[in-house]
Scaffold this motif. Sequence first.
Motif, PDB file in Angstrom:
ATOM      1  N   ARG A   1       3.653   9.304   1.257  1.00  0.00           N
ATOM      2  CA  ARG A   1       3.129   8.973   2.571  1.00  0.00           C
ATOM      3  C   ARG A   1       3.121  10.218   3.457  1.00  0.00           C
ATOM      4  O   ARG A   1       3.906  11.140   3.247  1.00  0.00           O
ATOM      5  CB  ARG A   1       3.968   7.870   3.221  1.00  0.00           C
ATOM      6  N   ALA A   2       2.255  10.192   4.462  1.00  0.00           N
ATOM      7  CA  ALA A   2       2.148  11.338   5.363  1.00  0.00           C
ATOM      8  C   ALA A   2       3.414  11.501   6.200  1.00  0.00           C
ATOM      9  O   ALA A   2       3.770  12.615   6.591  1.00  0.00           O
ATOM     10  CB  ALA A   2       0.931  11.189   6.259  1.00  0.00           C
ATOM     11  N   SER A   3       4.103  10.394   6.478  1.00  0.00           N
ATOM     12  CA  SER A   3       5.345  10.427   7.242  1.00  0.00           C
ATOM     13  C   SER A   3       6.147   9.185   6.907  1.00  0.00           C
ATOM     14  O   SER A   3       5.662   8.269   6.235  1.00  0.00           O
ATOM     15  CB  SER A   3       5.057  10.485   8.752  1.00  0.00           C
ATOM     16  N   ASP A   4       7.373   9.151   7.367  1.00  0.00           N
ATOM     17  CA  ASP A   4       8.245   8.014   7.076  1.00  0.00           C
ATOM     18  C   ASP A   4       7.744   6.730   7.736  1.00  0.00           C
ATOM     19  O   ASP A   4       8.079   5.627   7.299  1.00  0.00           O
ATOM     20  CB  ASP A   4       9.670   8.312   7.554  1.00  0.00           C
ATOM     21  N   THR A   5       6.951   6.864   8.789  1.00  0.00           N
ATOM     22  CA  THR A   5       6.459   5.690   9.514  1.00  0.00           C
ATOM     23  C   THR A   5       5.020   5.335   9.157  1.00  0.00           C
ATOM     24  O   THR A   5       4.538   4.271   9.542  1.00  0.00           O
ATOM     25  CB  THR A   5       6.546   5.932  11.032  1.00  0.00           C
ATOM     26  N   GLU A   6       4.339   6.196   8.421  1.00  0.00           N
ATOM     27  CA  GLU A   6       2.946   5.958   8.052  1.00  0.00           C
ATOM     28  C   GLU A   6       2.872   4.924   6.939  1.00  0.00           C
ATOM     29  O   GLU A   6       3.497   5.073   5.886  1.00  0.00           O
ATOM     30  CB  GLU A   6       2.292   7.259   7.594  1.00  0.00           C
ATOM     31  N   ARG A   7       2.098   3.871   7.127  1.00  0.00           N
ATOM     32  CA  ARG A   7       2.008   2.802   6.140  1.00  0.00           C
ATOM     33  C   ARG A   7       0.999   3.132   5.038  1.00  0.00           C
ATOM     34  O   ARG A   7       1.188   2.773   3.892  1.00  0.00           O
ATOM     35  CB  ARG A   7       1.621   1.489   6.818  1.00  0.00           C
ATOM     36  N   THR A   8      -0.088   3.812   5.387  1.00  0.00           N
ATOM     37  CA  THR A   8      -1.100   4.157   4.396  1.00  0.00           C
ATOM     38  C   THR A   8      -0.690   5.424   3.657  1.00  0.00           C
ATOM     39  O   THR A   8      -0.489   6.472   4.279  1.00  0.00           O
ATOM     40  CB  THR A   8      -2.473   4.379   5.063  1.00  0.00           C
ATOM     41  N   PRO A   9      -0.531   5.374   2.353  1.00  0.00           N
ATOM     42  CA  PRO A   9      -0.077   6.560   1.621  1.00  0.00           C
ATOM     43  C   PRO A   9      -1.168   7.611   1.479  1.00  0.00           C
ATOM     44  O   PRO A   9      -2.366   7.297   1.459  1.00  0.00           O
ATOM     45  CB  PRO A   9       0.309   5.988   0.247  1.00  0.00           C
ATOM     46  N   LEU A  10      -0.746   8.870   1.373  1.00  0.00           N
ATOM     47  CA  LEU A  10      -1.679   9.947   1.061  1.00  0.00           C
ATOM     48  C   LEU A  10      -2.189   9.802  -0.360  1.00  0.00           C
ATOM     49  O   LEU A  10      -3.371   9.996  -0.643  1.00  0.00           O
ATOM     50  CB  LEU A  10      -0.990  11.307   1.227  1.00  0.00           C
ATOM     51  N   VAL A  11      -1.274   9.468  -1.261  1.00  0.00           N
ATOM     52  CA  VAL A  11      -1.627   9.264  -2.661  1.00  0.00           C
ATOM     53  C   VAL A  11      -0.884   8.025  -3.148  1.00  0.00           C
ATOM     54  O   VAL A  11       0.272   7.796  -2.785  1.00  0.00           O
ATOM     55  CB  VAL A  11      -1.273  10.504  -3.520  1.00  0.00           C
ATOM     56  N   ILE A  12      -1.557   7.232  -3.967  1.00  0.00           N
ATOM     57  CA  ILE A  12      -1.010   5.961  -4.440  1.00  0.00           C
ATOM     58  C   ILE A  12      -0.442   6.129  -5.847  1.00  0.00           C
ATOM     59  O   ILE A  12      -1.063   6.751  -6.718  1.00  0.00           O
ATOM     60  CB  ILE A  12      -2.101   4.880  -4.427  1.00  0.00           C
ATOM     61  N   ASP A  13       0.732   5.578  -6.055  1.00  0.00           N
ATOM     62  CA  ASP A  13       1.365   5.589  -7.374  1.00  0.00           C
ATOM     63  C   ASP A  13       0.466   4.887  -8.380  1.00  0.00           C
ATOM     64  O   ASP A  13      -0.092   3.822  -8.105  1.00  0.00           O
ATOM     65  CB  ASP A  13       2.719   4.871  -7.294  1.00  0.00           C
ATOM     66  N   TRP A  14       0.313   5.472  -9.564  1.00  0.00           N
ATOM     67  CA  TRP A  14      -0.566   4.915 -10.597  1.00  0.00           C
ATOM     68  C   TRP A  14      -0.176   3.507 -11.007  1.00  0.00           C
ATOM     69  O   TRP A  14      -0.994   2.752 -11.542  1.00  0.00           O
ATOM     70  CB  TRP A  14      -0.570   5.820 -11.828  1.00  0.00           C
ATOM     71  N   ARG A  15       1.049   3.103 -10.733  1.00  0.00           N
ATOM     72  CA  ARG A  15       1.521   1.783 -11.131  1.00  0.00           C
ATOM     73  C   ARG A  15       1.212   0.707 -10.107  1.00  0.00           C
ATOM     74  O   ARG A  15       1.373  -0.488 -10.397  1.00  0.00           O
ATOM     75  CB  ARG A  15       3.033   1.839 -11.386  1.00  0.00           C
ATOM     76  N   ALA A  16       0.775   1.109  -8.913  1.00  0.00           N
ATOM     77  CA  ALA A  16       0.451   0.134  -7.865  1.00  0.00           C
ATOM     78  C   ALA A  16      -0.781  -0.679  -8.259  1.00  0.00           C
ATOM     79  O   ALA A  16      -1.667  -0.191  -8.970  1.00  0.00           O
ATOM     80  CB  ALA A  16       0.215   0.855  -6.541  1.00  0.00           C
ATOM     81  N   GLU A  17      -0.855  -1.916  -7.765  1.00  0.00           N
ATOM     82  CA  GLU A  17      -1.955  -2.809  -8.130  1.00  0.00           C
ATOM     83  C   GLU A  17      -3.309  -2.245  -7.693  1.00  0.00           C
ATOM     84  O   GLU A  17      -4.311  -2.399  -8.396  1.00  0.00           O
ATOM     85  CB  GLU A  17      -1.728  -4.177  -7.499  1.00  0.00           C
ATOM     86  N   VAL A  18      -3.347  -1.574  -6.545  1.00  0.00           N
ATOM     87  CA  VAL A  18      -4.617  -1.052  -6.041  1.00  0.00           C
ATOM     88  C   VAL A  18      -5.164   0.061  -6.928  1.00  0.00           C
ATOM     89  O   VAL A  18      -6.349   0.392  -6.871  1.00  0.00           O
ATOM     90  CB  VAL A  18      -4.450  -0.546  -4.586  1.00  0.00           C
ATOM     91  N   ALA A  19      -4.309   0.630  -7.793  1.00  0.00           N
ATOM     92  CA  ALA A  19      -4.754   1.701  -8.684  1.00  0.00           C
ATOM     93  C   ALA A  19      -5.387   1.178  -9.969  1.00  0.00           C
ATOM     94  O   ALA A  19      -5.972   1.955 -10.731  1.00  0.00           O
ATOM     95  CB  ALA A  19      -3.573   2.611  -9.038  1.00  0.00           C
ATOM     96  N   ARG A  20      -5.316  -0.109 -10.224  1.00  0.00           N
ATOM     97  CA  ARG A  20      -5.816  -0.660 -11.491  1.00  0.00           C
ATOM     98  C   ARG A  20      -7.288  -0.374 -11.765  1.00  0.00           C
ATOM     99  O   ARG A  20      -7.661  -0.125 -12.915  1.00  0.00           O
ATOM    100  CB  ARG A  20      -5.562  -2.163 -11.564  1.00  0.00           C
ATOM    101  N   PRO A  21      -8.171  -0.379 -10.758  1.00  0.00           N
ATOM    102  CA  PRO A  21      -9.571  -0.070 -11.052  1.00  0.00           C
ATOM    103  C   PRO A  21      -9.772   1.309 -11.666  1.00  0.00           C
ATOM    104  O   PRO A  21     -10.771   1.535 -12.352  1.00  0.00           O
ATOM    105  CB  PRO A  21     -10.244  -0.169  -9.674  1.00  0.00           C
ATOM    106  N   PHE A  22      -8.847   2.209 -11.436  1.00  0.00           N
ATOM    107  CA  PHE A  22      -8.970   3.537 -12.037  1.00  0.00           C
ATOM    108  C   PHE A  22      -8.966   3.436 -13.559  1.00  0.00           C
ATOM    109  O   PHE A  22      -9.586   4.249 -14.256  1.00  0.00           O
ATOM    110  CB  PHE A  22      -7.838   4.449 -11.569  1.00  0.00           C
ATOM    111  N   TYR A  23      -8.276   2.436 -14.094  1.00  0.00           N
ATOM    112  CA  TYR A  23      -8.148   2.266 -15.534  1.00  0.00           C
ATOM    113  C   TYR A  23      -9.055   1.166 -16.099  1.00  0.00           C
ATOM    114  O   TYR A  23      -9.385   1.204 -17.285  1.00  0.00           O
ATOM    115  CB  TYR A  23      -6.693   1.943 -15.891  1.00  0.00           C
ATOM    116  N   LEU A  24      -9.440   0.210 -15.266  1.00  0.00           N
ATOM    117  CA  LEU A  24     -10.128  -0.961 -15.792  1.00  0.00           C
ATOM    118  C   LEU A  24     -11.596  -1.083 -15.397  1.00  0.00           C
ATOM    119  O   LEU A  24     -12.357  -1.763 -16.090  1.00  0.00           O
ATOM    120  CB  LEU A  24      -9.402  -2.239 -15.338  1.00  0.00           C
ATOM    121  N   ALA A  25     -11.991  -0.482 -14.296  1.00  0.00           N
ATOM    122  CA  ALA A  25     -13.351  -0.686 -13.793  1.00  0.00           C
ATOM    123  C   ALA A  25     -14.404  -0.145 -14.753  1.00  0.00           C
ATOM    124  O   ALA A  25     -14.228   0.899 -15.381  1.00  0.00           O
ATOM    125  CB  ALA A  25     -13.510  -0.020 -12.422  1.00  0.00           C
TER     126      ALA A  25
END
Length: 300
Positions: free
Chosen positions: A90-114
């Motif tokens: 994350r950009a900061s400890d209080t920032e909710r939107t990450p700079l980069v998403i862990d490959w294991r997160a659900e939102v990353a699944r299209p990278f492997y399945l789409a």
Amino acid sequence: MSTEELREEQQFVSGLYARLDALREEAETAVRASLRQVGNGLQARLERDIMVAERSGLLAAFDAGENGLVFGRLAFRDGRDHHIGRIGIRASDTERTPLVIDWRAEVARPFYLATGHTPMGLRRRRHITTEGRAVTALHDEILDLSDTTRTGHESADADEVLLAALDSARTGRMHDIVQTIQAEQDRIIRAPHHGVLVVEGGPGTGKTVVALHRAAYLLYAHRELLAKRAVLIVGPNPAFLGYIGEVLPALGETGVLLATLGELFPGVTATGTDTPAAAEVKGRAEMADVLARALADRQQ
């Protein structure tokens, strides 16, 4: 080929590593400060040890991100744009939107399945190749055929990144496949945690590396549960464990135990070898079914 796209990704990656360096420095400072605390009583020492363990785990994850920190980017039709990497930052400890998403997160699944047939909301998928902290190549896959935007990095061969990984130099150690996980492998890695999961396949089909990535995924999805119970990887011999030993640390997971069958009983290390007859019995296919049933019965 657009150099502007490369420059943009390099700027992002450089900023990401700057954030990684800052987080690593914060964790190292916290560990040093905790180790200097003397404290009185068992409670104080326990709190210090917990702090050191937590920050040391963070340091292991940050070290894992040093190589190939970010390797993908997802552009969605609805305007969302996410970079995918080995660890989430994350950009900061209080920032909710990450700079980069862990490959294991659900939102990353299209990278492997789409796919073009099932784009999963994607407009395009980008593979980012890096050497150290430098971006060396981009490969874009168009998943929304109505999108006429072109970057100059569109890949004529959808398997170009996978083939490049297969052709890369061998080092005598197993490497992670986090950048090139295939759809069939992803389904195994992210399968629900409902007990015994048996993965079958011929020699060289990737069973071991998929199993290691599944362990990394389970530690991400069920960390609180598995942190209490621990994760044990059992191998046939020390040479095998040495061969696979760098995969999980490369994914930021260092709290996993590795042992051979002869080391499973605490305080005892078996040194004997099987007779040819015993080895033949243990090598039979039905022995795998016996072991699976025994493990299932133990978990009930």
